[in-house]
Design an enzyme around this catalytic site. Structure first.
Site, PDB file in Angstrom:
ATOM      1  N   SER A  95      62.250  66.126  45.370  1.00 46.28           N
ATOM      2  CA  SER A  95      61.651  66.774  44.198  1.00 46.28           C
ATOM      3  C   SER A  95      60.443  67.600  44.589  1.00 46.28           C
ATOM      4  O   SER A  95      59.981  68.416  43.811  1.00 46.28           O
ATOM      5  CB  SER A  95      61.276  65.726  43.154  1.00 46.28           C
ATOM      6  OG  SER A  95      60.496  64.722  43.748  1.00 46.28           O
TER       7      SER A  95
ATOM      8  N   ASN B 257      59.087  71.085  38.087  1.00 47.89           N
ATOM      9  CA  ASN B 257      57.775  70.479  38.307  1.00 47.89           C
ATOM     10  C   ASN B 257      56.667  71.530  38.306  1.00 47.89           C
ATOM     11  O   ASN B 257      55.522  71.237  37.986  1.00 47.89           O
ATOM     12  CB  ASN B 257      57.763  69.668  39.604  1.00 47.89           C
ATOM     13  CG  ASN B 257      58.443  68.317  39.392  1.00 47.89           C
ATOM     14  OD1 ASN B 257      58.364  67.745  38.311  1.00 47.89           O
ATOM     15  ND2 ASN B 257      59.139  67.827  40.411  1.00 47.89           N
TER      16      ASN B 257
END
Ligand code: 3HC
Length: 709
Positions: free
Chosen positions: A431, A502
């Site tokens: 991520s 993100n």
């Protein structure tokens, strides 16, 4: 008829009509198709050789995909849209009252106006093929079933079952549609034609299908009488208001159309239905939802690179890391892609746990009766695992889902490359770590790519696909195509810290922290953003993601982008205090037996504030929304996503950006760059440079341009 969408032939007293829109991938009902239908019905009624009629589709995978969406979005007034709906109703009334029996032989998707057509027919036979799906998805486009669906479905299957389908815009596999009573017979595709023809011939001879009331005594108490029905309507209304927060008018309108028709009769119901259809079709909400439909349809055909080479076929998937993510990926891959999956972890206990979790994903479908026991057994047999790399020698794709640490990931990469064939693709489910960095350890960096799944994998629809600097185009198309087979919506993003999701979510979360620090109450923050349209508020989201994970991401983003991404001090003490969120049973909220409870007021002490109602709700929303829009515009300018379309679809599917607002970039367009820039400048004066408007928005404001033309 030359150029007609309908063709027919008569054999043994039955007209066999085939609908096949030439040059179109699916059958859809436009004005001209409606005219074809009317002309055909006219001719069939007159033709004495015809005693009965059976309709089939000439398309391999669709019966009828509904009304032509492009046609109704082109309308500009409610009156025009109402007329369109009324014309559709008249055509289907003609079908329903046709003096000779009409049956529909359904294979493939039968949606919206397509199902409304089938409901108007006198008998329905459907194939038991997985491609045969029936439903009324209209509310997902911000409209309601406007060709009699709100009237005929409740009369056929009962109000409760009909509302369940209509209000959620659900699509059901044929087996379930059969159980609900939507179709009369379920058959193998090979005999669809014969069974449909036989049924309609029997009907021509005077036979009538006997449809039994479903639901027994309980069903009658609720559905079969006006008093029971009023309870059903009241309960449904409450539920719709809770689910839509009043942001989506279509389900409430559909409920009204059904209720009106059940109280005042079919004719009045149809009238109300077309009025409401007209009003909904020209709303901004409907326009936004239709834009999302077309954006996702375009994305389905996009392999992620210009002139993409055909993807390699993935028959065997291997996964390293049998934790929550790895097992979620395994279960989802088996369920949707039907591939062999080999799961590896360091010890057998973990592997066993991972396999059990992957199996849960498949079991869930069986429990909800979405698959047969045989299908279930076949899929479960595709799962296997071990603590060695046995089986990896035949893998086409390996996904690593191990601890988020560069060294660990590189070590796994080296091990995997030593046991897999040359052509195997290595995908990292990272991520935050750049793919290029992971690929530095690779002997074949062109085979390395990122596939960032979101948690929980079986439920989250987005997949970020991240090519590194040296990733081969075919590896990109392979990752995109396989993600799609897994039922995900893959969006290709640039290899840059935080990728897209993100990147735009972190400033929003940090701002939520700033607001807590400024004395805003935890539950107020969440409530306001849910009212604005998010499925959960930012603080609940933090608890769901896990404070430790969020802290790690925030740190990476801060290192990469500096002051603008400075983590909010409010969150600093949470991890140290063991408040990791839902998984730890405590975070900002309390959790008991997996259920979220009230805000844990001890958190305020930890943050060092008391909620004092000092910041106005409008300002709370403005700060949270604009900080995200600003970062989204900047990231698009940095090429993190390839287009506003990708950015908006990803935000909607990645963290539930309100679909009725069309995505962050579409929303920025709606507000207009001059307004967004002006508001950001004022916020920057008060709160610092984290609000400074980005160059992209400034340029738009001065040029008068937008993200979407
Ligand atoms: N109207 C206009 N175009 C449609 C359409 C429709 N109802 N359904 C599909 N299409 C188009 C797609 O835009 C796409 O066009 P393109 O090739 O130019 O990009 C093409 O048909 C093929 O569609 P997909 O790529 O989506 O094909 P799939 O095989 O993956 O999926 C499908 C087929 C499941 C039918 C999917 O297209 C779908 O969900 N369609 C929409 C269904 C729907 O919402 N129906 C309700 C319409 S509103 C209505 O009926 C109102 C009535 O109550 C009055």
């Amino acid at each position: 008829m030359p150029g007609s969408a309908l063709a027919w032939e008569v054999a043994d007293g039955v007209a066999l009509v085939t609908i096949d829109l030439k040059g179109e991938p699916v059958n859809k009902i436009s004005r001209s198709v409606k005219d074809d239908f009317l002309a055909t019905l006219e001719a069939l009624e007159r033709d004495r050789a015809v005693q009965a009629v059976a309709f089939f589709s000439g398309k391999p995978d669709t019966f009828i995909a509904g009304a032509d969406i492009e046609e109704f979005v082109a309308l500009t007034t409610a009156a025009e849209a109402e007329r369109l709906s009324a014309e559709g109703q008249e055509m289907l009334e003609r079908v329903a009252r046709f003096p000779k029996p009409i049956a529909a032989g359904i294979h493939g998707t039968c949606l919206g106006g397509g199902l409304e057509f089938a409901l108007a027919c006198h008998y329905r036979v459907a194939t038991d093929h997985p491609k045969t799906q029936l439903g009324l998805p209209e509310v997902q486009l911000g409209i309601l079933p406007g060709a009699g669906g709100c009237q005929r479905l409740p009369r056929l299957i009962g109000v409760r079952a009909a509302l369940d389908l209509i209000l959620a815009g659900k699509t059901e596999p044929a087996q379930r549609a059969f159980r609900l009573g939507i179709v009369d017979e379920l058959v193998h595709p090979a005999i669809l034609r014969d069974v449909t023809l036989a049924a309609v011939k029997r009907m021509a001879g005077g036979w009538r299908p006997r449809r039994k009331r479903l639901g027994g005594v309980a069903g009658w108490l609720l559905d079969g009488n006006p008093l029971g029905r009023s309870v059903v309507f009241r309960t449904a209304r409450k539920q719709v208001l809770k689910q839509t927060g009043g942001n989506y008018p279509a389900p409430l309108a559909a409920l009204e159309a059904v209720e009106h028709g059940m109280k005042r009769g079919l004719g009045e119901g149809l009238k109300r239905e077309s009025q409401l259809f007209g009003q909904l079709a020209v709303t901004d909400v409907s326009r936004k939802l239709v834009q999302i439909f077309f954006a996702t349809t375009q994305l389905k055909k996009d392999l992620g690179v210009p002139n993409a080479p055909p993807p390699c076929e993935v028959r065997r998937l291997a996964i390293v890391g049998a934790g929550f993510m790895g097992s979620g990926i395994a279960g989802t891959a088996v369920l949707h892609a039907g591939v062999d999956v080999r799961l590896k972890d360091a010890d057998l206990a973990r592997v066993a746990k991972g396999l059990a979790a992957a199996r849960d994903v498949i079991d869930e479908r069986l429990k909800r009766r979405r698959m047969t026991k045989y299908e279930h057994a076949r899929l479960v047999a595709l799962l296997s695992g071990g603590d060695r790399y046995a089986g990896f020698g035949r893998a086409d794709l390996v996904i690593e889902a191990v601890f988020e640490d560069l060294g660990v990931k590189q070590q796994v990469l080296r091990e995997v490359e030593s046991v897999t064939p040359e052509g195997a693709v290595f995908a990292s489910n990272t991520s935050t770590i750049p793919i290029a960095k992971i690929a530095e350890a690779s002997a074949r960096p062109e085979q390395v790519i990122g596939m960032h799944f979101f948690s929980p994998v079986p439920r989250m629809p987005l997949l970020e696909v991240i090519p590194g600097a040296r990733t081969a185009p075919q590896v990109i198309s392979t990752a995109v195509a396989f993600g799609r087979r897994m039922g995900k919506t893959p969006v290709v993003v640039k290899d840059n810290p935080g990728f897209w999701i993100n990147r735009i979510l972190t400033p929003y979360m940090n701002e939520a922290g700033q607001l807590l620090q400024a004395g805003v109450a935890i539950d107020e923050l969440d409530r306001l953003m849910v009212e604005w349209g998010f499925p959960v508020g930012p603080i609940t989201l933090l608890d769901e993601v896990g404070l430790d994970v969020a802290e790690k991401v925030a740190g990476v983003m801060h290192d990469a982008f500096g002051e603008r991404f400075a983590p909010a001090p409010a969150f600093a003490g949470m991890v140290k205090d063991g408040r990791l969120g839902r998984k730890a049973g405590k975070g900002f909220y309390r959790y008991a037996r997996g259920k979220k409870g009230a805000v844990d007021s001890a958190v305020y002490q930890l943050i060092g504030t008391e909620p004092d109602g000092g910041v106005r709700p409008a300002e709370i929303i403005q700060r949270l929304v604009l900080v995200m829009l600003n970062e989204a515009a900047r990231a698009l300018g940095d090429g993190i996503v390839r287009s506003p379309r990708d950015g908006d679809v990803a935000a909607i599917f990645g963290f539930g950006f309100p679909p009725f607002r069309g995505g962050p970039l579409r929303h920025a367009d709606d507000l207009g760059a001059p307004r967004v820039v002006g508001e950001l400048e004022r916020l920057a004066e008060r709160f610092g440079t984290r609000f400074a408007p980005c160059e992209v928005l400034q340029a738009q404001a001065s040029r008068g341009s937008k993200f979407y033309s």
